[in-house]
Write a protein that holds these residues in place. Structure first.
Motif, PDB file in Angstrom:
ATOM      1  N   LYS A 427     -13.304   6.823  41.431  1.00  0.00           N
ATOM      2  CA  LYS A 427     -12.542   7.862  40.730  1.00  0.00           C
ATOM      3  C   LYS A 427     -11.043   7.673  40.951  1.00  0.00           C
ATOM      4  O   LYS A 427     -10.247   7.736  40.007  1.00  0.00           O
ATOM      5  N   ASN A 430      -9.908   4.477  39.008  1.00  0.00           N
ATOM      6  CA  ASN A 430     -10.330   4.332  37.605  1.00  0.00           C
ATOM      7  C   ASN A 430     -11.269   3.133  37.404  1.00  0.00           C
ATOM      8  O   ASN A 430     -11.114   2.341  36.476  1.00  0.00           O
ATOM      9  N   ARG A 432     -14.909   1.629  36.548  1.00  0.00           N
ATOM     10  CA  ARG A 432     -16.136   1.994  35.848  1.00  0.00           C
ATOM     11  C   ARG A 432     -17.374   1.417  36.508  1.00  0.00           C
ATOM     12  O   ARG A 432     -18.432   2.019  36.507  1.00  0.00           O
TER      13      ARG A 432
END
Length: 588
Positions: A427, A430, A432
């Motif tokens: 988080k 960023n 994925r």
């Protein structure tokens, strides 16, 4: 169907050492009984067996280090098979040895100049590497041989894993091929290897080897030639079929080699050269490293609740790095629990006995930690009124640091080091997926409850009064906490906790507020600089009092970035032995 497009990977650097930390049986100087943490209290009730020597965590880390795998892969991709190598091995002697190997193998092992060049190149430049690989193969080869025997696949194909991955179950090629046998994602799925957020069975030595054996067996039914089976393993059966057609129907690997993809042209020679070095290692003075662990010295147990490697390490005193090596298919250092699928934990035999004897206690501890995670605000719940009332308290909750990613790092290991979750790491940065790149920096946010109290410095005139800040870390006592638990959590001592909080005994009440760290900043700019220097010096060196049951490994684990070697260097320790009461210097 295609497997990895990289040619071969040779070399896994292993540093081999082992250590055993014996518990010192000296009398405890302090006769006062100190409450144990929940973890330590739980471990005192464990049914224990005699433990084998621990495996050095540095050696375990090397087993999953991908640096040399990547370097050698690049090096071998650019090898010139037609370039002569100057090495003292008569061609006539090599021919006779290859002939003897051919008589014992279903492979057609025949002399040619390209094979001679590869063999001499390995002998000249890779001798030490093969010694290490031979030590490592003592763990993996029994797994390979059992799986190949079930599928009637030649046992010699075990050498292919050296060409594919340098016996590194965490090896990942640039194309994404993964594990000892370098399966691509779709190929792994085709052979029923489970791949999800927690698990990648392409890195599971048992399951991936079984899948490789099935593949070899199926390809042999198509081509009827083991050299062509190896070529199809590297480039896919379609490319082998094309090479056969372009060669006018010839079905011998050496006759169609020039028609195969470039990376496959050196694939079989590398495999045969590896087989030669294993067969004649004594004649060439190659001494296999000693095997640190044999496969038969380990066993598995089914896990009935989700457990992390950190929890298992804390409870069983097994280094996380060793758990990673024995259980390479778990991507996040977590063994999940699914209702429709079983997952297993592999441990040294002695630890299996401890786990099975104390299974319910282990799961109870995992539940305890899970319950704490479900209430993240419980520890730092200081009402906003605290920061604005007359005593001048204010809360500073977060601290941001940056970690530079190194080769071999993964999100699970970094999260474990800084005591944060993988989901938060993703988080904050960023991310994925779980892939990270060496050289880049990760943002890491840690939370501490810092409270500053303003007070007047004594001994100054009213006109010269200035404010001094006493900086204190506060902790809200939770159910089940004792001073021993809190002292361990914040790397301090019980005596300091009692001193800072004016406690006459070890009794503390749930919900009460404890000072767990305390320091002061100065009043003027001049004094500020001096005190800051003093604080930095103090921060850079701590003193740790050795407790009963401590080892260099367990102490190093409490301080991120500190190694066993550092502890020995800072404290002039020559061996591994430490005794309760010793004072150890810890530098940050």
């Amino acid at each position: 169907m295609f497997l990895k497009n990289t040619t071969i990977a040779l070399l896994l650097s292993v540093s081999l050492s082992s250590f055993a930390q014996q518990f010192a049986q000296t009398k405890d100087v302090n006769t006062q009984e100190i409450p144990l943490s929940y973890l330590d209290s739980l471990k005192t009730t464990f049914v224990k067996d005699n433990m084998a020597l621990c495996v050095d965590s540095l050696w375990m880390n090397e087993l999953t280090n991908l640096d040399l795998y990547n370097e050698i892969t690049t090096d071998i991709e650019n090898v010139d098979l037609d370039k002569k190598v100057d090495y003292d091995l008569p061609t006539s002697l090599l021919k006779s040895r290859l002939k003897a190997m051919n008589a014992k193998s279903p492979f057609r092992i025949e002399y040619n100049e390209s094979l001679e060049n590869v063999i001499k190149s390995y002998l000249k430049y890779r001798k030490k590497s093969f010694g290490r690989l031979m030590g490592l193969s003592q763990y993996y080869f029994p797994i390979f041989e059992e799986a190949f025997a079930k599928e009637n696949v030649p046992l010699e194909i075990k050498y292919l894993a050296i060409v594919e991955s340098a016996l590194n179950p965490k090896a990942v090629s640039r194309m994404g091929a993964t594990g000892l046998w370098q399966f691509m994602y779709q190929t792994g799925k085709q052979y029923d290897l489970n791949i999800d957020s927690y698990v990648d069975e392409r890195s599971d030595p048992l399951k991936a080897t079984a899948a490789a054996a099935q593949y070899m067996s199926r390809m042999y039914k198509i081509f009827g030639d083991w050299e062509l089976v190896l070529a199809s393993y590297n480039s896919g059966p379609g490319n082998v079929s094309k090479a056969i057609r372009r060669s006018g129907g010839k079905q011998n690997y050496w006759n169609i080699r020039k028609k195969l993809p470039k990376e496959t042209q050196g694939y079989v020679p590398a495999f045969l050269a590896t087989m030669y070095l294993y067969e004649y290692h004594k004649e060439h003075g190659i001494v296999p490293d000693e095997a640190v662990m044999q496969h038969f010295a380990t066993d598995t147990v089914m896990v009935r609740k989700q457990l992390s490697f950190k929890q298992i390490s804390d409870l069983l005193d097994v280094p996380v790095s060793q758990l990673q090596v024995l259980n390479p298919s778990y991507k996040l250092n977590v063994i999940p629990h699914y209702n429709d699928k079983n997952h297993y934990l592999r441990l040294p035999n002695a630890k299996i006995a401890v786990f099975v004897s104390n299974e319910e206690k282990i799961y109870a501890y995992a539940d305890y930690l899970h319950d704490l995670k479900e209430h993240p605000y419980k520890r730092s719940r200081l009402s906003s009124s605290k920061s604005s009332n007359s005593d001048g308290f204010r809360v500073v909750a977060k601290n941001t640091t940056y970690y530079k990613i190194r080769r071999g790092d993964n999100l699970g290991a970094i999260a474990n080091k800084y005591r944060v979750s993988v989901s938060n790491l993703k988080k904050w940065n960023n991310l994925r997926g779980n892939n990270i790149t060496s050289g880049k920096s990760l943002k890491i946010i840690t939370t501490r409850v810092i409270v500053q109290k303003r007070k007047v410095v004594s001994g100054k005139k009213d006109s010269d009064k200035e404010d001094e800040k006493a900086v204190m870390d506060l902790y809200i006592v939770e159910k089940g906490d004792v001073l021993g638990t809190i002292a361990e959590k914040f790397d301090t001592s019980i005596s300091d906790l009692k001193k800072w909080n004016n406690l006459k005994n070890n009794t503390i009440a749930q919900g009460s507020r404890l000072i767990v760290a305390q320091k002061q900043t100065a009043v003027t700019d001049t004094i500020q600089a001096k005190v800051t220097l003093k604080e930095n010096t103090a921060a850079n060196q701590l003193t740790y009092s050795v407790k009963r049951g401590d080892s260099l490994y367990s102490i190093a684990r409490k301080y991120p970035g500190v190694s066993i070697t550092d502890l020995k260097k800072w404290n002039n320790i020559k061996g591994e032995s430490i005794k309760p009461g010793m004072k150890l210097k810890i530098r940050s």
